[in-house]
Every structure is written in structure tokens, then in C-alpha cells.
Design a protein around this motif. Sequence first.
Motif, PDB file in Angstrom:
ATOM      1  N   ARG A 100       0.756  -1.428   0.058  1.00 54.09           N
ATOM      2  CA  ARG A 100      -0.020  -0.120   0.125  1.00 54.09           C
ATOM      3  C   ARG A 100       0.817   1.318   0.125  1.00 54.09           C
ATOM      4  O   ARG A 100       0.486   2.393  -0.279  1.00 54.09           O
ATOM      5  N   ARG A 101       2.211   0.950   0.334  1.00 55.30           N
ATOM      6  CA  ARG A 101       2.914   2.226   0.316  1.00 55.30           C
ATOM      7  C   ARG A 101       3.319   3.353  -0.943  1.00 55.30           C
ATOM      8  O   ARG A 101       3.251   4.142  -0.739  1.00 55.30           O
ATOM      9  N   ASN A 102       2.938   2.395  -2.168  1.00 53.73           N
ATOM     10  CA  ASN A 102       3.159   3.355  -3.148  1.00 53.73           C
ATOM     11  C   ASN A 102       2.343   4.406  -3.284  1.00 53.73           C
ATOM     12  O   ASN A 102       2.503   5.529  -3.707  1.00 53.73           O
ATOM     13  N   LEU A 103       1.045   4.267  -2.801  1.00 53.78           N
ATOM     14  CA  LEU A 103      -0.135   5.416  -2.754  1.00 53.78           C
ATOM     15  C   LEU A 103       0.021   5.964  -1.355  1.00 53.78           C
ATOM     16  O   LEU A 103       0.185   7.094  -1.382  1.00 53.78           O
ATOM     17  N   SER A 154       2.030   6.214   1.128  1.00 49.37           N
ATOM     18  CA  SER A 154       3.359   6.910   1.699  1.00 49.37           C
ATOM     19  C   SER A 154       3.255   8.406   0.877  1.00 49.37           C
ATOM     20  O   SER A 154       3.471   9.471   1.503  1.00 49.37           O
ATOM     21  N   VAL A 155       2.681   8.300  -0.355  1.00 47.92           N
ATOM     22  CA  VAL A 155       2.853   9.465  -1.021  1.00 47.92           C
ATOM     23  C   VAL A 155       1.651  10.347  -0.591  1.00 47.92           C
ATOM     24  O   VAL A 155       1.930  11.543  -0.464  1.00 47.92           O
ATOM     25  N   VAL A 156       0.551   9.881  -0.125  1.00 55.19           N
ATOM     26  CA  VAL A 156      -0.651  10.806   0.301  1.00 55.19           C
ATOM     27  C   VAL A 156      -0.181  11.280   1.677  1.00 55.19           C
ATOM     28  O   VAL A 156      -0.559  12.539   1.923  1.00 55.19           O
ATOM     29  N   ASN A 157       0.272  10.412   2.559  1.00 52.21           N
ATOM     30  CA  ASN A 157       0.542  10.914   3.763  1.00 52.21           C
ATOM     31  C   ASN A 157       1.627  11.953   3.782  1.00 52.21           C
ATOM     32  O   ASN A 157       1.383  12.880   4.643  1.00 52.21           O
ATOM     33  N   ILE A 158       2.847  11.680   3.502  1.00 55.40           N
ATOM     34  CA  ILE A 158       3.865  12.443   3.210  1.00 55.40           C
ATOM     35  C   ILE A 158       3.549  13.908   2.609  1.00 55.40           C
ATOM     36  O   ILE A 158       3.978  14.852   3.401  1.00 55.40           O
ATOM     37  N   LEU A 159       2.866  13.884   1.486  1.00 60.59           N
ATOM     38  CA  LEU A 159       2.416  14.987   0.665  1.00 60.59           C
ATOM     39  C   LEU A 159       1.643  15.857   1.594  1.00 60.59           C
ATOM     40  O   LEU A 159       1.515  16.999   1.661  1.00 60.59           O
ATOM     41  N   ALA A 160       0.546  15.345   2.354  1.00 59.01           N
ATOM     42  CA  ALA A 160      -0.489  16.090   3.212  1.00 59.01           C
ATOM     43  C   ALA A 160       0.510  16.669   4.258  1.00 59.01           C
ATOM     44  O   ALA A 160      -0.213  17.991   4.582  1.00 59.01           O
ATOM     45  N   GLN A 161       1.256  16.230   4.911  1.00 56.39           N
ATOM     46  CA  GLN A 161       1.809  16.690   6.159  1.00 56.39           C
ATOM     47  C   GLN A 161       2.952  17.664   5.731  1.00 56.39           C
ATOM     48  O   GLN A 161       2.971  18.722   6.325  1.00 56.39           O
TER      49      GLN A 161
END
Length: 471
Positions: A360-363, A365-372
Amino acid sequence: MVSTPELRDLPRPPTPKRSFDVAIIGAGILGNALAVALAKQGRDVLLLERDLSEPNRIVGELLQPGGVRALHELGLEGCLEGIDAVPCHGYQVRYHDDPVHIPYAPDENGVRPQGRSFHHGRFIQKLRAASKATKGVTMVEATVSKNLVKNSASGHIIGVRCTLKGTKDEICYFAALTVVADGCKSNIRSEFITKQVQVKSNFFGLELIDTKMPLKNHGIVCLSNRAPVLIYQIGTHETRALVDIQGKAPSQADGSLKSYMLGAVLPTLPEDVKPSFKKAVEDSKSIRSMPNSWLPPTMNQTPGVMFLGDSMNMRHPLTGGGMTVAFNDVVLIRDLLKDVEDLEDTDLVLEKLFDFHWKRRNLTSVVNILAQALYALFAANDPNLAVLQKGCFAYFQRGGVCIDHPVGLLSGMLRRPLVLYTHFFLVAFYSIWIMYKTTSPFLWPVCFFRSFAVFYTACVVILPYIWSELQ
């Protein structure tokens, strides 16, 4: 008038049936989608929800294109119909009232995808109706105890304790797999997940009526000397305004919050939005709020139980990525479990959950890191972050891949963490260049030393989140 199904008058579950393949706690975004997906595999699914009346929340109202695509994969695209949902084609970011257009990037066929925005409660009720209509799903209105049922010998989770709506007697349901999807305020999480929820700000939400949007069918992000304001349409006549406030918010009781909205926030908004925003503040008896939470993901390792959705992983809602993560998690879980004939084979299920955590990290981690990271830049509560914020806006103004890649990441369509890291540090270097460009040459020696502080700040913003995703 848009109507949604009323689900409170459900029949009691068939008694004395108390055993299921899967018990899902929480009939929200993820719970309903997972119930449908697993029932279509032939599983016997129990879906538990404390209150089946239509929820009324101020977040969970914007579904990014990556979430819309996942909804289609699950066969639930019909849930977006009949709820007055509004197409969303991208964003307009306004830096001190200077706008830049950021449309969703074209896909591999050259077509620009769409997101959808809507009233959260109406969407939930459509999902619940889809669950109820799916063979193999039993929906029960009950309050689940935080103490799950354990096998005393092995420690495996084997079911749930709950109290049916309108009764006082606690009963047990047994399941080979219990899924905890009871949201951001999960009362079960603390026993299984040691990571703590972090809250640094709150969104205060207003519903604006018949607002003239600066750019139709686009979300509007307003950047100023204060934390960002997010504006997007959720119906034909309704528009949501979310005002981010860091730290302790002004009091509602003494009118300080309304004064803040009118005195500090109103002047930063687009002229077209000001009249309806002012009226919404003045007419509001109580301005509702929602904590903006951060919870890094945790691998599911306890036999018999799986945490999903906001009970396991949260990020700042500025980028609207939560539902996109949830629906894509359901697609991945469905695919991983399709070959598991017996969910009581806990060793095999845990192997699948191990795969789930990393795949699940390909999506996510992108969403989580970008949001923060994007929130840190957009809130810009120190001088170095202000340099990065200005540079980020100037980076968007370049157009091309400088907007196509970032918005592709944000939309859930581009799932490449390395692209995110590359653009983030390009923004950092571009911000430093903009700082030199807008400073007198006589002060360039000062800029030289400050550039190290700006770059250090960029590293402090993103590296902890990258590390949290690698664990």
C-alpha cells in the motif's frame, strides 16, 4: 431535495446466528466498501455501526480521482449518483490573492480525470444502502465494546462484544477475522497500536450558500500570513469553507471565534466568496470543528484482527486524501484475500497483511507525506517556512511537470514516492533561488547563510514523515 436511505429500522440479525467469516466495526467509508468487497467473494460479513442515522461531518467531502477510480474497481460508482455530487477538476491556489491554476494532470490516454465533492452524510448513506443490498452482508446497529473477544489460550481475537441499539444486554459475535474501522476516535486502537495520534491544528467548517466560486468546479486554497483556508463546492447551492487554526482556537462562547473569522480570515478570501462567508459566520450559532490528526501506519500483527482506515492511519485532510487511501486499501485487501479460502488460517492471513502493509505504500506514503509536508509549507508558521511557501507557489507558476506531477501525486493517480521526494527538494532549492532573486545583492551574504537554514527546515519538514513510512 436530495434524499438518502434511512437505515435505522433494520431487522434484528437472524438468531441464534452469532458466527461470521468477517466482523467489521464501523459502517463508514471503509467499512461499507470492505463489507461489499468481501461479501462478493462469498464471505459471510457482519457490519456493526453504533448509529445508522445520516452523519453530519465537515470533512470527508472531497474524493480525489484516485479514489473515484478505486470506487469503480469496487463496483460502487453508483454511490456517487443521486446525492448532488459536484465534479472537481483540480485546484486554484491563491498566494496573497495571486492565483495559479492547478488542474488535474492528464492520464496515460490524455484525459483529465475528475474528483467528486459532496455532503459526507449523503455519500455514507448510499454506501450503507449498497452494503445492505449485498448478499452476505448483515448490518447491525450496535455499540461495540473496546474489549474484543480473545481466545484465552492463544490470544487470538475471535470476535466482538456489543450492545444492540435499544437494549442493555451485551452479546457476542464471533468471526474468523475482525476488522476495526471505527474511525479517528477509535476506542479499540490503544490496546493494539502504540503510536500516538498527534493533533497540531483544527479545521473550523462553515457551509456557504450560493457562493460564486473564483474558478468553477475547483477547490480553492487560500494562502496568507495565517494557516490555509480550503474552499470547495459540496452541492448545487452549498460550498464548504474550512479554516485551519493552529494551537488553541479563539473561544466560541465569548464571540472571539466569530471575531477572528470576520477580522482575520475574511480579508484573505477571494472577493467573490466574502459575502457568503460573512453571512455564514454571522448566521452560525456554533461553528463546528474537527481535529487535524496525524497517525503513522502500523503493521497488523495480532492474529484475528485487522485495523484499517483512520483507526490505523491518518494524515492532515488539507489534500483530501483520506477516502482515496481507504478505497484503495479495500481494493488491495480484497485482492490479497481472494485466494484465502479459510480466514481462520491466521498464519496465512498475517502473511497477507504483511504484504498489504508494504504494497500500500506506493500510494499511501505519497498521500501521507504530501499531506503533512504541504500543510507545513502552506501554514508557514516561521520565517524559513515562509520562504519555502513563497518558493512553492512560484514553482507552481512554472506550469508543466511542476504542477502535473505534484497534482498527480495529490490526486492519487501518480503513485511514485521518488517523484514526491524529487519535487519537494526541487521546491526547496527553487525557494532559495527565489530568495536570492528578490533580495538586494548587498544582502546576498545574509542569504548565503540563511539558505542553509531554509534547506535544513525543508529536511526537518519531510524526513521524519519519510522515516515513519519506512517502519
